[in-house]
Design a protein around this motif. Structure first.
Motif, mmCIF file in Angstrom:
data_model
loop_
_atom_site.group_PDB
_atom_site.id
_atom_site.type_symbol
_atom_site.label_atom_id
_atom_site.label_comp_id
_atom_site.label_asym_id
_atom_site.label_seq_id
_atom_site.Cartn_x
_atom_site.Cartn_y
_atom_site.Cartn_z
ATOM 1 N N VAL A 109 53.415 -73.795 18.257
ATOM 2 C CA VAL A 109 52.475 -74.906 18.157
ATOM 3 C C VAL A 109 51.056 -74.379 17.958
ATOM 4 C CG1 VAL A 109 51.378 -76.737 19.506
ATOM 5 C CG2 VAL A 109 53.872 -76.557 19.436
ATOM 6 N N LEU A 110 50.637 -73.436 18.810
ATOM 7 C CA LEU A 110 49.270 -72.915 18.708
ATOM 8 C C LEU A 110 49.053 -72.257 17.342
ATOM 9 C CD1 LEU A 110 46.532 -72.422 20.015
ATOM 10 C CD2 LEU A 110 47.412 -70.256 20.890
ATOM 11 N N GLU A 111 50.024 -71.473 16.903
ATOM 12 C CA GLU A 111 49.881 -70.797 15.605
ATOM 13 C C GLU A 111 49.798 -71.801 14.463
ATOM 14 O OE1 GLU A 111 52.132 -66.578 16.568
ATOM 15 O OE2 GLU A 111 53.303 -68.339 16.047
ATOM 16 N N ASN A 112 50.535 -72.902 14.592
ATOM 17 C CA ASN A 112 50.440 -73.954 13.594
ATOM 18 C C ASN A 112 49.048 -74.557 13.560
ATOM 19 O OD1 ASN A 112 52.731 -75.005 11.828
ATOM 20 N ND2 ASN A 112 53.831 -74.493 13.718
ATOM 21 N N VAL A 113 48.474 -74.791 14.751
ATOM 22 C CA VAL A 113 47.146 -75.389 14.816
ATOM 23 C C VAL A 113 46.115 -74.435 14.209
ATOM 24 C CG1 VAL A 113 45.332 -76.185 16.378
ATOM 25 C CG2 VAL A 113 47.713 -76.829 16.794
ATOM 26 N N PRO A 116 45.242 -72.871 9.470
ATOM 27 C CA PRO A 116 44.216 -72.905 8.407
ATOM 28 C C PRO A 116 43.228 -71.736 8.514
ATOM 29 C CG PRO A 116 44.510 -75.081 9.327
ATOM 30 C CD PRO A 116 45.310 -74.152 10.189
ATOM 31 N N PHE A 117 42.906 -71.328 9.744
ATOM 32 C CA PHE A 117 41.977 -70.207 9.920
ATOM 33 C C PHE A 117 42.652 -68.904 9.534
ATOM 34 C CE2 PHE A 117 40.911 -73.498 12.966
ATOM 35 C CZ PHE A 117 39.610 -73.765 12.588
ATOM 36 N N ASP A 118 43.914 -68.803 9.898
ATOM 37 C CA ASP A 118 44.714 -67.641 9.544
ATOM 38 C C ASP A 118 44.758 -67.481 8.029
ATOM 39 O OD1 ASP A 118 45.964 -65.616 10.784
ATOM 40 O OD2 ASP A 118 47.943 -66.557 10.876
ATOM 41 N N LEU A 119 44.995 -68.594 7.343
ATOM 42 C CA LEU A 119 45.102 -68.564 5.883
ATOM 43 C C LEU A 119 43.772 -68.194 5.251
ATOM 44 C CD1 LEU A 119 47.292 -71.736 5.279
ATOM 45 C CD2 LEU A 119 47.991 -69.356 5.160
ATOM 46 N N ALA A 120 42.680 -68.662 5.866
ATOM 47 C CA ALA A 120 41.364 -68.364 5.308
ATOM 48 C C ALA A 120 40.926 -66.959 5.695
ATOM 49 C CB ALA A 120 40.338 -69.382 5.805
ATOM 50 N N ILE A 168 39.985 -77.903 11.875
ATOM 51 C CA ILE A 168 39.049 -77.381 10.879
ATOM 52 C C ILE A 168 37.827 -78.283 10.730
ATOM 53 C CG2 ILE A 168 40.825 -76.137 9.575
ATOM 54 C CD1 ILE A 168 40.896 -78.453 7.594
ATOM 55 N N ARG A 169 37.733 -79.366 11.511
ATOM 56 C CA ARG A 169 36.662 -80.346 11.379
ATOM 57 C C ARG A 169 36.454 -80.720 9.923
ATOM 58 N NH1 ARG A 169 31.720 -78.642 15.342
ATOM 59 N NH2 ARG A 169 32.699 -79.298 17.266
ATOM 60 N N ARG B 97 50.564 -74.035 1.019
ATOM 61 C CA ARG B 97 49.645 -74.207 -0.101
ATOM 62 C C ARG B 97 48.728 -75.397 0.174
ATOM 63 N NH1 ARG B 97 47.757 -72.683 -3.548
ATOM 64 N NH2 ARG B 97 48.480 -73.461 -5.539
ATOM 65 N N LEU B 98 49.315 -76.449 0.750
ATOM 66 C CA LEU B 98 48.545 -77.651 1.063
ATOM 67 C C LEU B 98 47.445 -77.340 2.067
ATOM 68 C CD1 LEU B 98 48.693 -80.741 0.478
ATOM 69 C CD2 LEU B 98 49.874 -80.944 2.635
ATOM 70 N N LEU B 99 47.782 -76.481 3.026
ATOM 71 C CA LEU B 99 46.818 -76.153 4.068
ATOM 72 C C LEU B 99 45.826 -75.102 3.597
ATOM 73 C CD1 LEU B 99 49.167 -76.071 7.166
ATOM 74 C CD2 LEU B 99 47.548 -77.836 6.489
ATOM 75 N N GLY B 100 45.944 -74.708 2.325
ATOM 76 C CA GLY B 100 44.911 -73.847 1.775
ATOM 77 C C GLY B 100 45.283 -72.394 1.612
ATOM 78 N N ALA B 101 46.573 -72.083 1.505
ATOM 79 C CA ALA B 101 46.967 -70.709 1.227
ATOM 80 C C ALA B 101 47.018 -70.507 -0.281
ATOM 81 C CB ALA B 101 48.334 -70.403 1.830
ATOM 82 N N GLU B 102 46.540 -69.348 -0.734
ATOM 83 C CA GLU B 102 46.606 -69.030 -2.156
ATOM 84 C C GLU B 102 48.023 -68.599 -2.501
ATOM 85 O OE1 GLU B 102 44.157 -68.920 -4.449
ATOM 86 O OE2 GLU B 102 42.284 -68.933 -3.320
#
Lengths: 252, 472
Positions: A109-113, A116-120, A168-169, B97-102
């Motif tokens: 759950v925490l990792e899912n939340v 977006p930061f992980d991906l960025a 991600i506000r 991808r939706l959440l912003g992964a390339e």
């Protein structure tokens, strides 16, 4: 009718048109739609199936390209963006909550939340971390943070999706039939959480639904039929909304 | 990103089983080829074994060719497996991808999965290969075939199989994950359910397949021609054969459907059969992907069996001219090595089976709604089972038949290239086709079809008409 000019827009659509197919088989899913979605409000987009409401959401979220027209986030026209910039936009400006399959099943759950930061690839500062902790606590997720999605109920999964969207506000949260898979009590809970997000954090939320009871939670309801906006009303109760839907269905 | 990759490896290791088996077998093969060469070297210097230099040379050349083929096949099967894994994971990829992964970042993650899996398979395979080599050497020494010679099995050269596994698996994973780049974030919204179920529409260029096939066949022919002078023609023929086979694999989505159509016609005209036939032909690319692993396996087995049969037939001429004792020991040795390689290739057939189960299950999984509809329309469970079984039979029999034909051609070409220069054989000869092999392949294909359809058929019959028609 409400007064749009008083509020800041999270996203503006101008002359949005979407045509599927080509040659003789052309189908217009959207015809010249103008729409402003304001911050701090829960806006519902209603319409019967095939009305174009999903198409409208996809275009507003930059998931699909319009045939003509533009979608503005501030002074940026996202219809002109390439995939790279759209990806970055989704990561920072848009949150998503869907009917089903919201969460990555292999992550907790925490990792899912935090995904977006992980991906960025961004590090969380203390302030952001505190914000996220507060949101997960608000949504009652604190005891569930180490669990995996399949260990959660449908309502809990939806709360995780909301937490992730809020983390991600974003400028805007899209919720596409978020109560579709839930029983009515859990559905109401999820909707009040989305309401609370607009009220407490000034979040703009777009709720796409064909369910009048869900749309009754919205501050504003936009009706789409045959690819055009046919009604645009303020807060309305469920039975009135139902009548409007039926009336639309009768006139089609 | 790395965390996602590691999590994928830890939480769902089952999806890598096929890949680990493939890389392990590749590494086992590589280890055994390396060890065979080393042991033979120490045997010929310590004892009088394999004085017949021609056989030694032939074995070295064959060993390198086998190795090359094994790496080539592993790459295709691994890329295929990753393609299937990615199709099954499409929804999750779309969500990321939706959440912003390339797309590029996600593919890098998949390649990393490949590298890690490749390392595991490489180390495992080297260990297994060393153990097998050690057992064989001590058994052969005890039996008196080998003279006792001090030959430590370890050599730094053994790092090569691990390195090659890592590089090829990583590359194959990268290649097989093209699907990732094709996934649009829209697929996660659930409204485009059908789009996410649609098979990967590979922008395939059939001319690449045709070009590789044609060019490869020309090079193969040139190699066979050179083979009439020297067995080194194998170094021309083998890449030519591989290139033409690669061409066949790349163009398989246009080569295989006609065969599938013919085979499909063999099962009669009842409703489930007609449905199965339509299913197998509906996504030619997917059917070709399911079948191609089997084609590769059968082609290899047939190729080696035909080459060995040719060798046995033609070696009579060699044996007649050599001192009898030497010829016998050489023939024993060739039989031994071919036996070992035959077993290894048999494993690759098992991989093809795993691949087939994978893709049939996937095909059932992706057709849940449709199967539900068929159930609602009145198809009973038995008919659903027949449908899946016939689809499976159609794929395996088509794959088996094509593999037999290709294998005979390649095996014959290999035998011609390796042997026709020997002055005792003197020129070209017709292929020796072991009939037993043809029967075994076809029966095995049918058995495989039944086994491979068991799990998917159970999944298909478990679909209730109601749940399949509901929104996912």
């Amino acid at each position: 009718m409400h007064r749009m000019s008083e509020r800041t827009s999270a996203v503006r659509a101008r002359g949005l048109r979407k045509v599927y197919g080509d040659g003789g088989g052309e189908v217009a899913a959207l015809r010249e739609v103008d729409l402003d979605i304001e911050v701090g409000r829960l806006t519902a987009i209603m319409g019967p199936s095939g009305s174009g409401k999903s198409t409208l959401m996809h275009l507003l979220a930059g998931l699909d390209k319009p045939t003509s027209g533009s979608v503005w986030y501030g002074d940026l026209d996202i219809t002109a963006m390439d995939d790279h910039r759209l990806t970055a936009l989704r990561r920072t400006e848009i949150g998503f909550v869907f009917q089903a399959f919201n969460l990555v099943p292999t992550l907790t759950v925490l990792e899912n939340v935090l995904l977006p930061f992980d991906l960025a690839g961004t590090k969380l500062d203390a302030g952001r971390r505190r914000w996220i902790d507060e949101r997960t606590a608000e949504l009652g997720l604190t005891p569930l943070l180490a669990r995996r999605p399949h260990q959660l109920s449908g309502g809990q999964q939806q709360r995780v999706a909301i937490a992730r969207a809020l983390a991600i506000r974003p400028r805007l949260i899209f919720a596409d039939e978020p109560t579709g898979n839930l029983d009515s009590r859990t559905g109401r809970e999820v909707l009040s959480m989305l309401q609370a997000a607009t009220r407490d954090h000034g979040q703009a939320v777009v709720l796409v639904t064909h369910d009048a009871a869900a749309a009754a939670h919205a501050d504003r309801v936009v009706f789409i039929s045959d690819g055009s906006i046919v009604h645009d009303v303020g807060k309305t109760d469920a039975s009135t909304l139902s009548e409007m839907v039926l009336e639309l269905a009768g006139h089609r | 990103m790395i965390r996602l990759t590691l999590r994928e490896l830890r939480v769902a290791p089952a999806q890598y089983v096929a890949t680990v088996i493939v890389t392990t077998i590749g590494a086992v093969l590589a280890t055994i080829v390396i060890e065979t060469d080393r042991v033979l070297g120490s045997q010929s210097s310590a004892g009088g074994f394999t004085r017949h230099g021609f056989v030694r040379l032939l074995l070295d050349v064959l060993g390198s060719v086998f190795l090359f083929v094994a790496i080539f096949v592993s790459c295709i099967v691994i890329a295929n497996t990753f393609g299937i894994v990615m199709t099954a994971r499409a929804r999750r990829i779309a969500l990321l991808r939706l959440l912003g992964a390339e797309g590029r970042t996600l593919r890098r993650g998949v390649a990393l999965e490949g590298v890690i899996v490749g390392a595991v398979g490489g180390v495992l395979g080297t260990a297994v290969g060393l153990t097998v080599a050690g057992i064989l050497v001590s058994a052969l020494t005890a039996a008196g075939t080998f003279v006792p010679a001090p030959s430590p099995l370890w050599t730094p050269l053994l790092l090569a199989p691990v390195g090659v596994s890592i590089v090829t698996t990583g590359a194959a994973a990268w290649f097989g994950s093209r699907r990732v780049a094709a996934v649009t974030p829209l697929e996660a919204t659930g409204t485009s359910q059908e789009a996410s179920q649609a098979d990967l529409r590979r922008r395939s260029h059939p001319w690449i397949g045709y070009t590789c096939l044609g060019g490869g066949l020309l090079i193969l022919l040139a190699g066979v021609a050179i083979g009439s002078r020297t067995p080194f023609g194998l170094f021309v023929a083998a890449p030519g054969g591989a290139l033409s086979f690669l061409g066949f694999v790349l163009g398989s989505s246009s080569f295989l459907p006609p065969v599938l159509r013919i085979v499909g016609g063999l099962f009669g005209r009842s409703a489930p059969v007609a449905l199965a036939r339509a299913n197998a032909l509906r996504h030619p690319a997917r059917s070709a992907r399911s079948t191609v692993g089997l084609v590769i396996g059968v082609t290899l087995v047939t190729m080696f069996a035909v080459a060995a049969a040719c060798f046995n037939t033609e070696a009579g001429a060699v044996a007649a001219s050599a001192p009898p004792q030497e010829a016998a020991s050489d023939n024993n040795f060739v039989a031994l090595v071919l036996g070992i390689l035959g077993v290894l290739i048999g494993f690759s057939l098992a991989i093809a089976a795993v691949g087939l189960v994978n893709s049939l299950s996937l095909s059932v999984l992706q057709r849940r709604r449709e199967i539900g509809l068929l159930r609602a329309l009145g198809l009973d469970r038995r008919q659903i089972r027949v449908m899946v079984l016939v689809e499976s039979l159609q794929l395996t029999i088509a794959g088996g038949a094509v593999g037999l034909v290709l294998g005979v051609v390649y095996g014959w070409a290999a035998a011609l290239t390796a042997l026709s220069s020997d002055h005792h054989i003197g020129g070209y000869f017709l292929p020796t086709i072991p009939l037993v092999l043809v029967v075994v392949v076809l029966v095995a294909a049918a058995v495989l079809a039944v086994l491979a359809s068991l799990v998917p058929a159970r999944r298909a019959t478990a679909v209730s008409p109601v749940t399949a028609l509901a929104v996912e």
